[in-house]
Design a protein around this motif. Structure first.
Motif, PDB file in Angstrom:
ATOM      1  N   ASN A 188       0.848  -1.195   0.000  1.00 34.99           N
ATOM      2  CA  ASN A 188       0.000   0.000   0.000  1.00 34.99           C
ATOM      3  C   ASN A 188       0.880   1.240   0.000  1.00 34.99           C
ATOM      4  N   HIS A 189       0.651   2.095  -0.966  1.00 32.18           N
ATOM      5  CA  HIS A 189       1.335   3.384  -0.997  1.00 32.18           C
ATOM      6  C   HIS A 189       0.453   4.366  -0.235  1.00 32.18           C
ATOM      7  N   TRP A 190       0.876   4.716   0.968  1.00 29.01           N
ATOM      8  CA  TRP A 190       0.090   5.649   1.779  1.00 29.01           C
ATOM      9  C   TRP A 190       0.292   7.080   1.320  1.00 29.01           C
ATOM     10  N   GLY A 191       1.337   7.309   0.572  1.00 25.94           N
ATOM     11  CA  GLY A 191       1.570   8.634   0.019  1.00 25.94           C
ATOM     12  C   GLY A 191       2.312   9.565   0.963  1.00 25.94           C
ATOM     13  N   LYS A 192       2.243  10.835   0.615  1.00 22.74           N
ATOM     14  CA  LYS A 192       2.972  11.874   1.344  1.00 22.74           C
ATOM     15  C   LYS A 192       2.216  12.225   2.626  1.00 22.74           C
ATOM     16  N   ARG A 193       2.936  12.179   3.744  1.00 19.86           N
ATOM     17  CA  ARG A 193       2.347  12.503   5.046  1.00 19.86           C
ATOM     18  C   ARG A 193       3.330  13.318   5.870  1.00 19.86           C
ATOM     19  N   LYS A 194       2.769  14.098   6.754  1.00 18.27           N
ATOM     20  CA  LYS A 194       3.591  14.884   7.665  1.00 18.27           C
ATOM     21  C   LYS A 194       4.150  13.957   8.743  1.00 18.27           C
ATOM     22  N   LEU A 195       5.427  14.124   9.057  1.00 15.15           N
ATOM     23  CA  LEU A 195       6.049  13.343  10.122  1.00 15.15           C
ATOM     24  C   LEU A 195       5.672  13.940  11.479  1.00 15.15           C
ATOM     25  N   ALA A 196       5.635  13.124  12.494  1.00 19.36           N
ATOM     26  CA  ALA A 196       5.295  13.594  13.840  1.00 19.36           C
ATOM     27  C   ALA A 196       6.362  14.554  14.372  1.00 19.36           C
ATOM     28  N   TYR A 197       7.591  14.375  13.924  1.00 21.10           N
ATOM     29  CA  TYR A 197       8.698  15.242  14.321  1.00 21.10           C
ATOM     30  C   TYR A 197       9.716  15.235  13.188  1.00 21.10           C
ATOM     31  N   LEU A 198      10.577  16.216  13.182  1.00 22.30           N
ATOM     32  CA  LEU A 198      11.605  16.281  12.149  1.00 22.30           C
ATOM     33  C   LEU A 198      12.562  15.104  12.279  1.00 22.30           C
ATOM     34  N   ILE A 199      12.861  14.502  11.160  1.00 21.82           N
ATOM     35  CA  ILE A 199      13.892  13.464  11.104  1.00 21.82           C
ATOM     36  C   ILE A 199      14.957  14.030  10.176  1.00 21.82           C
ATOM     37  N   GLY A 200      16.066  14.408  10.764  1.00 26.43           N
ATOM     38  CA  GLY A 200      17.076  15.118   9.982  1.00 26.43           C
ATOM     39  C   GLY A 200      16.493  16.447   9.552  1.00 26.43           C
ATOM     40  N   ARG A 201      16.463  16.679   8.263  1.00 27.98           N
ATOM     41  CA  ARG A 201      15.880  17.928   7.754  1.00 27.98           C
ATOM     42  C   ARG A 201      14.479  17.715   7.183  1.00 27.98           C
ATOM     43  N   TYR A 202      13.920  16.539   7.375  1.00 28.37           N
ATOM     44  CA  TYR A 202      12.646  16.191   6.751  1.00 28.37           C
ATOM     45  C   TYR A 202      11.463  16.345   7.706  1.00 28.37           C
ATOM     46  N   GLY A 203      10.434  17.027   7.228  1.00 33.57           N
ATOM     47  CA  GLY A 203       9.197  17.187   7.982  1.00 33.57           C
ATOM     48  C   GLY A 203       8.061  16.385   7.377  1.00 33.57           C
ATOM     49  N   GLU A 204       8.281  15.883   6.155  1.00 26.61           N
ATOM     50  CA  GLU A 204       7.299  15.052   5.466  1.00 26.61           C
ATOM     51  C   GLU A 204       8.006  13.850   4.863  1.00 26.61           C
ATOM     52  N   GLY A 205       7.236  12.804   4.641  1.00 21.74           N
ATOM     53  CA  GLY A 205       7.797  11.615   4.026  1.00 21.74           C
ATOM     54  C   GLY A 205       6.764  10.909   3.178  1.00 21.74           C
ATOM     55  N   TYR A 206       7.233  10.072   2.279  1.00 24.73           N
ATOM     56  CA  TYR A 206       6.366   9.252   1.437  1.00 24.73           C
ATOM     57  C   TYR A 206       6.342   7.854   2.044  1.00 24.73           C
ATOM     58  N   TYR A 207       5.168   7.436   2.503  1.00 22.98           N
ATOM     59  CA  TYR A 207       5.026   6.175   3.228  1.00 22.98           C
ATOM     60  C   TYR A 207       4.632   5.033   2.297  1.00 22.98           C
ATOM     61  N   VAL A 208       5.271   3.880   2.511  1.00 20.93           N
ATOM     62  CA  VAL A 208       4.898   2.649   1.823  1.00 20.93           C
ATOM     63  C   VAL A 208       4.760   1.561   2.888  1.00 20.93           C
ATOM     64  N   PHE A 209       3.619   0.868   2.874  1.00 15.19           N
ATOM     65  CA  PHE A 209       3.337  -0.203   3.828  1.00 15.19           C
ATOM     66  C   PHE A 209       3.330  -1.525   3.072  1.00 15.19           C
ATOM     67  N   ILE A 210       4.084  -2.500   3.582  1.00 15.87           N
ATOM     68  CA  ILE A 210       4.215  -3.793   2.902  1.00 15.87           C
ATOM     69  C   ILE A 210       3.938  -4.916   3.890  1.00 15.87           C
ATOM     70  N   LYS A 211       3.070  -5.850   3.499  1.00 15.65           N
ATOM     71  CA  LYS A 211       2.910  -7.105   4.228  1.00 15.65           C
ATOM     72  C   LYS A 211       3.607  -8.161   3.393  1.00 15.65           C
ATOM     73  N   MET A 212       4.363  -9.034   4.059  1.00 11.34           N
ATOM     74  CA  MET A 212       5.109 -10.034   3.306  1.00 11.34           C
ATOM     75  C   MET A 212       5.345 -11.284   4.128  1.00 11.34           C
ATOM     76  N   LYS A 213       5.657 -12.348   3.423  1.00 13.90           N
ATOM     77  CA  LYS A 213       6.119 -13.588   4.035  1.00 13.90           C
ATOM     78  C   LYS A 213       7.595 -13.680   3.685  1.00 13.90           C
ATOM     79  N   ALA A 214       8.416 -13.836   4.716  1.00 16.96           N
ATOM     80  CA  ALA A 214       9.860 -13.854   4.482  1.00 16.96           C
ATOM     81  C   ALA A 214      10.562 -14.638   5.581  1.00 16.96           C
ATOM     82  N   LYS A 215      11.779 -15.001   5.290  1.00 15.51           N
ATOM     83  CA  LYS A 215      12.633 -15.648   6.287  1.00 15.51           C
ATOM     84  C   LYS A 215      13.390 -14.566   7.049  1.00 15.51           C
ATOM     85  N   PRO A 216      13.729 -14.822   8.301  1.00 22.36           N
ATOM     86  CA  PRO A 216      14.445 -13.824   9.099  1.00 22.36           C
ATOM     87  C   PRO A 216      15.739 -13.327   8.450  1.00 22.36           C
ATOM     88  N   SER A 217      16.437 -14.188   7.753  1.00 26.62           N
ATOM     89  CA  SER A 217      17.682 -13.755   7.106  1.00 26.62           C
ATOM     90  C   SER A 217      17.403 -12.730   6.005  1.00 26.62           C
TER      91      SER A 217
END
Length: 109
Positions: A54-83
């Motif tokens: 799911n591409h959640w799109g551009k959203r405001k971050l709760a707090y600045l991370i580095g110089r970024y106040g907004e980010g583009y969110y992508v949510f992924i569900k997957m089946k994978a091995k720990p490695s």
């Protein structure tokens, strides 16, 4: 079954994970797709697969991370091995487009 065999069989089983990746908002769509393709390829090498993206799109971050106040969110569900998850985390950690990411094992209770 010996304890080491039991541990190895448990570690190598596919597990359900959820991964959220926050990318810089200036990341081109092609680069977003390339990052997702890289993640998909990494888990496919060990018989894993995406179950949902799911591409959640551009959203405001709760707090600045580095110089970024907004980010583009992508949510992924997957089946994978720990490695695979360890490799994905390492790859995302060094990517310049990734602001933050988190993978959660949904099988653990």
């Amino acid at each position: 079954m010996a304890a080491s065999e039991l541990l190895k069989s448990r570690v190598e089983n596919l597990r359900d994970y959820e991964l959220v990746v926050i990318l810089t908002t200036d990341t081109p769509k092609e680069k977003v797709e390339a990052i997702l393709e890289g993640i998909s390829k990494t888990i496919a090498e060990k018989d894993g697969s995406f179950t949902e993206v799911n591409h959640w799109g551009k959203r405001k971050l709760a707090y600045l991370i580095g110089r970024y106040g907004e980010g583009y969110y992508v949510f992924i569900k997957m089946k994978a091995k720990p490695s695979s998850i360890r490799k994905i985390n390492a790859d995302l950690r060094i990517s310049e487009q990734v602001i933050r990411h988190m993978a959660i094992n949904m099988d653990e209770e």
